[in-house]
Design a protein around this motif. Structure first.
Motif, PDB file in Angstrom:
ATOM      1  N   GLN A  21      34.673  30.192  41.175  1.00  0.00           N
ATOM      2  CA  GLN A  21      34.129  29.395  42.428  1.00  0.00           C
ATOM      3  C   GLN A  21      35.492  28.944  43.210  1.00  0.00           C
ATOM      4  N   ASP A  22      36.814  28.770  42.676  1.00  0.00           N
ATOM      5  CA  ASP A  22      37.866  28.638  43.574  1.00  0.00           C
ATOM      6  C   ASP A  22      38.510  29.936  43.992  1.00  0.00           C
ATOM      7  N   SER A  23      37.901  30.816  43.953  1.00  0.00           N
ATOM      8  CA  SER A  23      38.277  32.208  44.433  1.00  0.00           C
ATOM      9  C   SER A  23      37.508  32.759  45.632  1.00  0.00           C
ATOM     10  N   VAL A  24      37.847  33.695  46.023  1.00  0.00           N
ATOM     11  CA  VAL A  24      37.127  34.517  47.056  1.00  0.00           C
ATOM     12  C   VAL A  24      36.951  35.910  46.666  1.00  0.00           C
ATOM     13  N   ILE A  25      35.725  36.256  46.893  1.00  0.00           N
ATOM     14  CA  ILE A  25      35.196  37.870  46.687  1.00  0.00           C
ATOM     15  C   ILE A  25      34.929  38.558  47.877  1.00  0.00           C
ATOM     16  N   ILE A  26      35.549  39.558  48.181  1.00  0.00           N
ATOM     17  CA  ILE A  26      35.555  40.333  49.629  1.00  0.00           C
ATOM     18  C   ILE A  26      35.056  41.609  49.063  1.00  0.00           C
ATOM     19  N   ASP A  27      34.108  42.267  49.511  1.00  0.00           N
ATOM     20  CA  ASP A  27      33.467  43.479  49.519  1.00  0.00           C
ATOM     21  C   ASP A  27      33.769  44.189  50.724  1.00  0.00           C
ATOM     22  N   VAL A  28      34.369  45.311  50.491  1.00  0.00           N
ATOM     23  CA  VAL A  28      35.142  46.142  51.445  1.00  0.00           C
ATOM     24  C   VAL A  28      34.216  47.460  51.904  1.00  0.00           C
ATOM     25  N   GLU A  40      25.940  38.080  45.579  1.00  0.00           N
ATOM     26  CA  GLU A  40      25.507  36.981  46.417  1.00  0.00           C
ATOM     27  C   GLU A  40      26.762  36.213  46.686  1.00  0.00           C
ATOM     28  N   GLU A  41      27.858  36.346  45.714  1.00  0.00           N
ATOM     29  CA  GLU A  41      29.006  35.419  45.945  1.00  0.00           C
ATOM     30  C   GLU A  41      29.876  35.982  46.754  1.00  0.00           C
ATOM     31  N   ALA A  42      29.921  37.329  47.294  1.00  0.00           N
ATOM     32  CA  ALA A  42      30.667  38.038  47.824  1.00  0.00           C
ATOM     33  C   ALA A  42      30.552  37.768  49.241  1.00  0.00           C
ATOM     34  N   LYS A  43      31.708  38.188  50.252  1.00  0.00           N
ATOM     35  CA  LYS A  43      31.673  37.947  51.608  1.00  0.00           C
ATOM     36  C   LYS A  43      32.033  39.709  52.184  1.00  0.00           C
ATOM     37  N   LEU A  44      31.223  40.075  53.105  1.00  0.00           N
ATOM     38  CA  LEU A  44      31.512  41.433  53.286  1.00  0.00           C
ATOM     39  C   LEU A  44      32.549  41.549  54.632  1.00  0.00           C
ATOM     40  N   ARG A  53      40.631  41.436  60.641  1.00  0.00           N
ATOM     41  CA  ARG A  53      40.081  39.882  60.071  1.00  0.00           C
ATOM     42  C   ARG A  53      40.832  39.465  59.080  1.00  0.00           C
ATOM     43  N   ILE A  54      42.240  40.061  58.972  1.00  0.00           N
ATOM     44  CA  ILE A  54      43.119  39.417  57.828  1.00  0.00           C
ATOM     45  C   ILE A  54      43.324  38.005  58.119  1.00  0.00           C
ATOM     46  N   GLY A  55      43.181  37.087  59.010  1.00  0.00           N
ATOM     47  CA  GLY A  55      43.206  35.749  59.273  1.00  0.00           C
ATOM     48  C   GLY A  55      42.425  34.992  58.717  1.00  0.00           C
ATOM     49  N   GLU A  56      41.050  35.749  58.237  1.00  0.00           N
ATOM     50  CA  GLU A  56      40.118  35.068  57.745  1.00  0.00           C
ATOM     51  C   GLU A  56      40.262  34.875  56.140  1.00  0.00           C
ATOM     52  N   LEU A  57      41.374  35.573  55.775  1.00  0.00           N
ATOM     53  CA  LEU A  57      41.655  35.424  54.055  1.00  0.00           C
ATOM     54  C   LEU A  57      42.575  34.541  53.868  1.00  0.00           C
ATOM     55  N   PRO A  58      42.267  33.756  52.875  1.00  0.00           N
ATOM     56  CA  PRO A  58      43.199  32.588  52.462  1.00  0.00           C
ATOM     57  C   PRO A  58      44.531  33.084  51.537  1.00  0.00           C
ATOM     58  N   GLU A  59      45.524  32.476  51.952  1.00  0.00           N
ATOM     59  CA  GLU A  59      46.655  32.695  51.038  1.00  0.00           C
ATOM     60  C   GLU A  59      46.802  31.957  49.902  1.00  0.00           C
ATOM     61  N   ASP A  60      46.144  31.006  49.728  1.00  0.00           N
ATOM     62  CA  ASP A  60      46.276  29.933  48.567  1.00  0.00           C
ATOM     63  C   ASP A  60      45.335  30.132  47.682  1.00  0.00           C
ATOM     64  N   GLN A  61      44.401  31.019  47.614  1.00  0.00           N
ATOM     65  CA  GLN A  61      43.268  31.614  46.635  1.00  0.00           C
ATOM     66  C   GLN A  61      43.568  32.727  46.120  1.00  0.00           C
ATOM     67  N   ASP A  62      42.802  32.972  44.860  1.00  0.00           N
ATOM     68  CA  ASP A  62      42.736  34.270  44.531  1.00  0.00           C
ATOM     69  C   ASP A  62      41.880  35.085  45.307  1.00  0.00           C
ATOM     70  N   ILE A  63      41.856  36.562  45.544  1.00  0.00           N
ATOM     71  CA  ILE A  63      41.090  37.031  46.499  1.00  0.00           C
ATOM     72  C   ILE A  63      40.615  38.334  45.476  1.00  0.00           C
ATOM     73  N   TYR A  64      39.282  38.532  44.904  1.00  0.00           N
ATOM     74  CA  TYR A  64      38.984  39.627  44.301  1.00  0.00           C
ATOM     75  C   TYR A  64      38.402  40.497  45.158  1.00  0.00           C
ATOM     76  N   LEU A  65      38.736  41.773  44.864  1.00  0.00           N
ATOM     77  CA  LEU A  65      38.302  42.878  46.037  1.00  0.00           C
ATOM     78  C   LEU A  65      37.304  43.964  45.439  1.00  0.00           C
ATOM     79  N   VAL A  66      36.070  44.323  46.003  1.00  0.00           N
ATOM     80  CA  VAL A  66      35.388  44.929  45.344  1.00  0.00           C
ATOM     81  C   VAL A  66      34.923  46.102  46.279  1.00  0.00           C
TER      82      VAL A  66
END
Length: 107
Positions: A21-28, A40-44, A53-66
């Motif tokens: 919940q404290d992370s971001v999941i990005i579906d590429v 459902e937890e992911a952002k496309l 769109r790199i500016g939309e990504l946080p630098e202070d959270q884990d980003i899981y890429l799928v």
């Protein structure tokens, strides 16, 4: 710099335990792939849009890429690291592995 990765089984366990919940999941993947099946937890953010769109990504959270199988997401992870976003984790096996673990049936 080597890309961090997570085994799909461990990733699914984290999802099921709501431990991300404290992370971001990005579906590429592409929108048509997303429409077929996604988390459902992911952002496309399709791979080709990441540089814009790199500016939309946080630098202070884990980003899981799928992605579909873990190849595109690995390349995106490398790109992000080169561009200063270090907290990236590639999900090995991608949505194919996640779907198998969750018992998703393709019609």
């Amino acid at each position: 710099m080597e890309v961090s990765s997570i085994h799909p089984q461990k990733f699914v366990e984290f999802l099921d335990q709501q431990a991300l919940q404290d992370s971001v999941i990005i579906d590429v993947r592409e929108p048509h792939e997303w429409d077929f099946y996604h988390l459902e937890e992911a952002k496309l953010i399709p791979m080709q849009q990441i540089p814009h769109r790199i500016g939309e990504l946080p630098e202070d959270q884990d980003i899981y890429l799928v992605c579909a199988h873990g190849v595109r997401s690995h390349r995106v992870a490398e790109y992000l690291q080169v561009n200063g976003i270090e907290r990236v984790i590639n999900v090995d096996g991608g949505m194919a592995a996640i779907a198998m673990l969750r018992g998703f049936q393709y019609d």
